[in-house]
Design a protein around this motif. Structure first.
Motif, PDB file in Angstrom:
ATOM      1  N   ALA A  15       0.725  -1.223  -0.180  1.00 47.36           N
ATOM      2  CA  ALA A  15      -0.015  -0.090  -0.006  1.00 47.36           C
ATOM      3  C   ALA A  15       0.797   1.066  -0.195  1.00 47.36           C
ATOM      4  O   ALA A  15       0.569   2.092  -0.720  1.00 47.36           O
ATOM      5  CB  ALA A  15      -0.920   0.041   1.262  1.00 47.36           C
ATOM      6  N   ALA A  16       1.858   1.483   0.986  1.00 45.76           N
ATOM      7  CA  ALA A  16       2.509   2.448   0.786  1.00 45.76           C
ATOM      8  C   ALA A  16       3.528   2.997  -0.397  1.00 45.76           C
ATOM      9  O   ALA A  16       3.420   4.007  -0.688  1.00 45.76           O
ATOM     10  CB  ALA A  16       3.477   2.434   2.271  1.00 45.76           C
ATOM     11  N   PRO A  17       4.097   1.616  -0.880  1.00 47.61           N
ATOM     12  CA  PRO A  17       4.914   1.957  -2.013  1.00 47.61           C
ATOM     13  C   PRO A  17       3.895   2.498  -3.187  1.00 47.61           C
ATOM     14  O   PRO A  17       4.458   3.436  -3.990  1.00 47.61           O
ATOM     15  CB  PRO A  17       5.280   0.583  -2.341  1.00 47.61           C
ATOM     16  N   LEU A  18       2.710   2.104  -3.325  1.00 48.84           N
ATOM     17  CA  LEU A  18       1.741   2.562  -4.322  1.00 48.84           C
ATOM     18  C   LEU A  18       1.557   4.047  -3.963  1.00 48.84           C
ATOM     19  O   LEU A  18       1.517   4.745  -4.860  1.00 48.84           O
ATOM     20  CB  LEU A  18       0.564   1.647  -4.294  1.00 48.84           C
ATOM     21  N   LEU A  19       1.147   4.436  -3.000  1.00 47.64           N
ATOM     22  CA  LEU A  19       0.996   5.803  -2.609  1.00 47.64           C
ATOM     23  C   LEU A  19       2.143   6.819  -2.968  1.00 47.64           C
ATOM     24  O   LEU A  19       2.257   7.995  -3.461  1.00 47.64           O
ATOM     25  CB  LEU A  19       0.481   5.839  -1.180  1.00 47.64           C
ATOM     26  N   LEU A  20       3.461   6.098  -2.614  1.00 51.54           N
ATOM     27  CA  LEU A  20       4.740   6.870  -2.791  1.00 51.54           C
ATOM     28  C   LEU A  20       4.946   7.069  -4.312  1.00 51.54           C
ATOM     29  O   LEU A  20       5.396   8.115  -4.785  1.00 51.54           O
ATOM     30  CB  LEU A  20       5.861   6.342  -1.975  1.00 51.54           C
ATOM     31  N   VAL A  21       4.756   6.076  -4.976  1.00 47.58           N
ATOM     32  CA  VAL A  21       5.128   5.869  -6.275  1.00 47.58           C
ATOM     33  C   VAL A  21       4.045   6.973  -7.172  1.00 47.58           C
ATOM     34  O   VAL A  21       4.632   7.606  -8.110  1.00 47.58           O
ATOM     35  CB  VAL A  21       5.250   4.598  -6.871  1.00 47.58           C
ATOM     36  N   LEU A  22       2.731   6.845  -6.843  1.00 46.32           N
ATOM     37  CA  LEU A  22       2.025   7.864  -7.391  1.00 46.32           C
ATOM     38  C   LEU A  22       2.331   9.183  -7.349  1.00 46.32           C
ATOM     39  O   LEU A  22       1.832  10.215  -8.212  1.00 46.32           O
ATOM     40  CB  LEU A  22       0.341   7.520  -6.951  1.00 46.32           C
ATOM     41  N   ALA A  23       3.072   9.423  -6.376  1.00 50.02           N
ATOM     42  CA  ALA A  23       3.327  11.037  -5.979  1.00 50.02           C
ATOM     43  C   ALA A  23       4.373  11.382  -6.927  1.00 50.02           C
ATOM     44  O   ALA A  23       4.930  12.617  -6.885  1.00 50.02           O
ATOM     45  CB  ALA A  23       3.687  11.284  -4.691  1.00 50.02           C
ATOM     46  N   ARG A  24       5.052  10.675  -7.665  1.00 50.49           N
ATOM     47  CA  ARG A  24       6.125  10.962  -8.621  1.00 50.49           C
ATOM     48  C   ARG A  24       7.295  11.627  -8.127  1.00 50.49           C
ATOM     49  O   ARG A  24       7.684  12.703  -8.419  1.00 50.49           O
ATOM     50  CB  ARG A  24       5.561  11.524  -9.847  1.00 50.49           C
ATOM     51  N   PRO A  25       8.055  10.980  -6.895  1.00 51.95           N
ATOM     52  CA  PRO A  25       9.203  11.644  -6.305  1.00 51.95           C
ATOM     53  C   PRO A  25      10.161  11.900  -7.200  1.00 51.95           C
ATOM     54  O   PRO A  25      10.902  13.017  -6.907  1.00 51.95           O
ATOM     55  CB  PRO A  25       9.273  10.899  -5.037  1.00 51.95           C
ATOM     56  N   LEU A  26      10.510  11.198  -8.156  1.00 49.37           N
ATOM     57  CA  LEU A  26      11.669  11.403  -9.061  1.00 49.37           C
ATOM     58  C   LEU A  26      11.621  12.621  -9.826  1.00 49.37           C
ATOM     59  O   LEU A  26      12.421  13.378 -10.103  1.00 49.37           O
ATOM     60  CB  LEU A  26      12.184  10.062  -9.670  1.00 49.37           C
ATOM     61  N   THR A  27      10.397  12.643 -10.555  1.00 49.98           N
ATOM     62  CA  THR A  27      10.139  13.700 -11.293  1.00 49.98           C
ATOM     63  C   THR A  27      10.103  15.237 -10.560  1.00 49.98           C
ATOM     64  O   THR A  27      10.522  16.209 -11.083  1.00 49.98           O
ATOM     65  CB  THR A  27       8.735  13.610 -12.014  1.00 49.98           C
ATOM     66  N   LEU A  28       9.466  15.179  -9.368  1.00 48.45           N
ATOM     67  CA  LEU A  28       9.671  16.519  -8.631  1.00 48.45           C
ATOM     68  C   LEU A  28      11.101  16.808  -8.120  1.00 48.45           C
ATOM     69  O   LEU A  28      11.480  18.011  -8.379  1.00 48.45           O
ATOM     70  CB  LEU A  28       8.712  15.879  -7.345  1.00 48.45           C
ATOM     71  N   LEU A  29      11.953  15.515  -7.889  1.00 50.72           N
ATOM     72  CA  LEU A  29      13.273  15.882  -7.457  1.00 50.72           C
ATOM     73  C   LEU A  29      14.209  16.786  -8.688  1.00 50.72           C
ATOM     74  O   LEU A  29      14.735  17.521  -8.539  1.00 50.72           O
ATOM     75  CB  LEU A  29      13.958  14.753  -7.047  1.00 50.72           C
ATOM     76  N   LEU A  30      13.850  16.018  -9.764  1.00 52.41           N
ATOM     77  CA  LEU A  30      14.582  16.470 -10.893  1.00 52.41           C
ATOM     78  C   LEU A  30      13.820  17.801 -11.331  1.00 52.41           C
ATOM     79  O   LEU A  30      14.675  18.537 -12.193  1.00 52.41           O
ATOM     80  CB  LEU A  30      14.214  15.323 -12.437  1.00 52.41           C
ATOM     81  N   ARG A  31      12.903  18.195 -11.226  1.00 55.12           N
ATOM     82  CA  ARG A  31      12.266  19.556 -11.702  1.00 55.12           C
ATOM     83  C   ARG A  31      12.772  20.606 -10.437  1.00 55.12           C
ATOM     84  O   ARG A  31      12.666  21.783 -10.880  1.00 55.12           O
ATOM     85  CB  ARG A  31      10.591  19.557 -11.706  1.00 55.12           C
ATOM     86  N   THR A  32      12.871  20.343  -9.609  1.00 51.51           N
ATOM     87  CA  THR A  32      13.293  21.002  -8.357  1.00 51.51           C
ATOM     88  C   THR A  32      14.873  21.157  -8.427  1.00 51.51           C
ATOM     89  O   THR A  32      15.381  22.431  -7.969  1.00 51.51           O
ATOM     90  CB  THR A  32      12.898  20.742  -7.017  1.00 51.51           C
ATOM     91  N   LEU A  33      15.672  20.497  -8.700  1.00 53.57           N
ATOM     92  CA  LEU A  33      17.083  20.491  -8.806  1.00 53.57           C
ATOM     93  C   LEU A  33      17.499  21.229  -9.801  1.00 53.57           C
ATOM     94  O   LEU A  33      17.156  21.340 -10.830  1.00 53.57           O
ATOM     95  CB  LEU A  33      17.673  19.095  -9.025  1.00 53.57           C
ATOM     96  N   PRO A  34      18.374  22.591  -9.573  1.00 51.44           N
ATOM     97  CA  PRO A  34      18.915  23.257 -10.644  1.00 51.44           C
ATOM     98  C   PRO A  34      19.912  22.526 -11.658  1.00 51.44           C
ATOM     99  O   PRO A  34      20.260  21.563 -11.142  1.00 51.44           O
ATOM    100  CB  PRO A  34      19.849  24.335  -9.817  1.00 51.44           C
ATOM    101  N   PRO A  35      19.892  23.202 -12.769  1.00 52.81           N
ATOM    102  CA  PRO A  35      20.919  22.547 -13.711  1.00 52.81           C
ATOM    103  C   PRO A  35      22.240  22.629 -13.185  1.00 52.81           C
ATOM    104  O   PRO A  35      22.855  23.302 -12.645  1.00 52.81           O
ATOM    105  CB  PRO A  35      20.720  23.475 -15.047  1.00 52.81           C
ATOM    106  N   GLY A  36      22.932  21.453 -13.281  1.00 55.20           N
ATOM    107  CA  GLY A  36      24.075  21.194 -12.677  1.00 55.20           C
ATOM    108  C   GLY A  36      24.581  19.902 -12.398  1.00 55.20           C
ATOM    109  O   GLY A  36      23.688  18.714 -13.028  1.00 55.20           O
ATOM    110  N   ALA A  37      25.516  19.306 -11.894  1.00 52.65           N
ATOM    111  CA  ALA A  37      26.169  18.070 -11.636  1.00 52.65           C
ATOM    112  C   ALA A  37      25.291  17.125 -10.883  1.00 52.65           C
ATOM    113  O   ALA A  37      25.193  16.083 -11.410  1.00 52.65           O
ATOM    114  CB  ALA A  37      27.423  18.300 -10.820  1.00 52.65           C
ATOM    115  N   ALA A  38      24.255  17.991  -9.842  1.00 53.33           N
ATOM    116  CA  ALA A  38      23.403  16.803  -9.221  1.00 53.33           C
ATOM    117  C   ALA A  38      22.327  16.331  -9.990  1.00 53.33           C
ATOM    118  O   ALA A  38      22.031  15.162  -9.933  1.00 53.33           O
ATOM    119  CB  ALA A  38      23.162  17.603  -7.964  1.00 53.33           C
ATOM    120  N   ARG A  39      21.696  17.495 -11.017  1.00 54.81           N
ATOM    121  CA  ARG A  39      20.816  16.968 -11.721  1.00 54.81           C
ATOM    122  C   ARG A  39      21.053  16.067 -12.811  1.00 54.81           C
ATOM    123  O   ARG A  39      20.541  15.029 -13.083  1.00 54.81           O
ATOM    124  CB  ARG A  39      20.087  18.099 -12.254  1.00 54.81           C
TER     125      ARG A  39
END
Length: 280
Positions: free
Chosen positions: A87-111
């Motif tokens: 149940a928890a994995p489904l709720l977490l994955v539906l939130a698209r955390p990787l997409t959010l992280l990629l969109r919030t990270l500034p252009p650079g080495a981390a992204r």
């Protein structure tokens, strides 16, 4: 149990692994909310239901780790298993955390590094749906149909390792089936759908086997064993049905986008002048 030692008639505490899970879940939810708020402040759209989904997933993990669980020892364990592994994995994955992280990270080495990891060959292999299903459901068969379950109940370090595997495998399988975030390769709906059906069947057979026979080396009352197996069986059906809905929604969206592209292409062809017409 995975996060705590359970014995009939005794009080159960969360244990060190459970406390770590509570802290990590709450911190992750706060970090997700802060990242989503930052995205909205700069004018980008990010649905609030995703915030709610991630927060609910984190809260579910915290409850499974430290909250009071219903039923006898085996039933409580199965409730915990359903929350942590499905149940928890489904709720977490539906939130698209990787997409959010990629969109919030500034252009650079981390992204660039995160994108390289998401598109790496190793990530592509792990996200091959049949392999993700084998790591997830296969691990459960190993846990419940060998003496591992009885050993886990008395070894804190092994308990923590099994708990980490259940969560990681559940996240990996859900991520591989849904494929909502950017990854190296998007597998077809047929591959993901067949994998989901096969994994669901294997999970159901395991639940039925537990209804008949307890894990080797473990002793539970008949009523507790039956109730726990039913939680696994019907709870698994509910989560797998939700995953099927996600697959159907992604197919519907992809079909709609393809239809829109065809309509635009047809409209462009109709607007294009016929050869030789300009010289008449």
């Amino acid at each position: 149990m995975i996060l705590a030692h359970v014995h009939p008639g005794t009080a159960v505490g969360p244990g060190p692994a459970g406390l770590v899970m509570v802290a990590a879940s709450l911190l992750a939810a706060v970090a997700y909310g802060a990242a989503a708020a930052r995205l909205r402040r700069r004018g980008d759209a990010w649905p609030r239901w995703r915030d709610a989904s991630f927060t609910a997933g984190g809260a579910a993990l915290a409850w499974a780790a430290a909250g009071p669980l219903p039923g006898g020892p085996f039933t409580a364990h199965m409730v915990q298993h359903m929350v942590v592994g499905m149940a928890a994995p489904l709720l977490l994955v539906l939130a698209r955390p990787l997409t959010l992280l990629l969109r919030t990270l500034p252009p650079g080495a981390a992204r660039r590094g995160l994108l390289a990891l998401a598109h790496s060959r190793a990530a592509g292999l792990l996200l091959f749906p049949p392999l993700a299903a084998l790591l997830d459901v296969g691990g459960l068969w190993l846990l419940y149909r060998t003496g591992l379950f009885a050993t886990v109940r008395h070894e804190p370090w092994l308990s923590a390792a099994v708990h980490a595997h259940v969560l990681a495998a559940g996240l990996l399988f859900t991520f591989a089936v849904c494929q909502l975030d950017p990854v190296r390769r998007r597998w077809s709906l047929a591959v993901r759908g067949v994998t989901l059906l096969a994994a669901g069947a294997a999970h159901a057979v395991l639940a039925k086997s537990l209804y008949a026979t307890a894990p080797p080396g473990a002793a539970f009352t008949t009523a507790d064993l039956h109730t726990g197996a039913q939680v696994m069986y019907y709870g698994g059906d509910l989560v797998e049905a939700a995953l099927a809905v996600v697959l159907a929604a992604s197919w519907y969206a992809a079909t709609g986008r393809a239809l829109m592209r065809r309509r635009r292409a047809d409209a462009g062809l109709r607007r294009r002048p016929v050869a030789g017409a300009a010289g008449r």
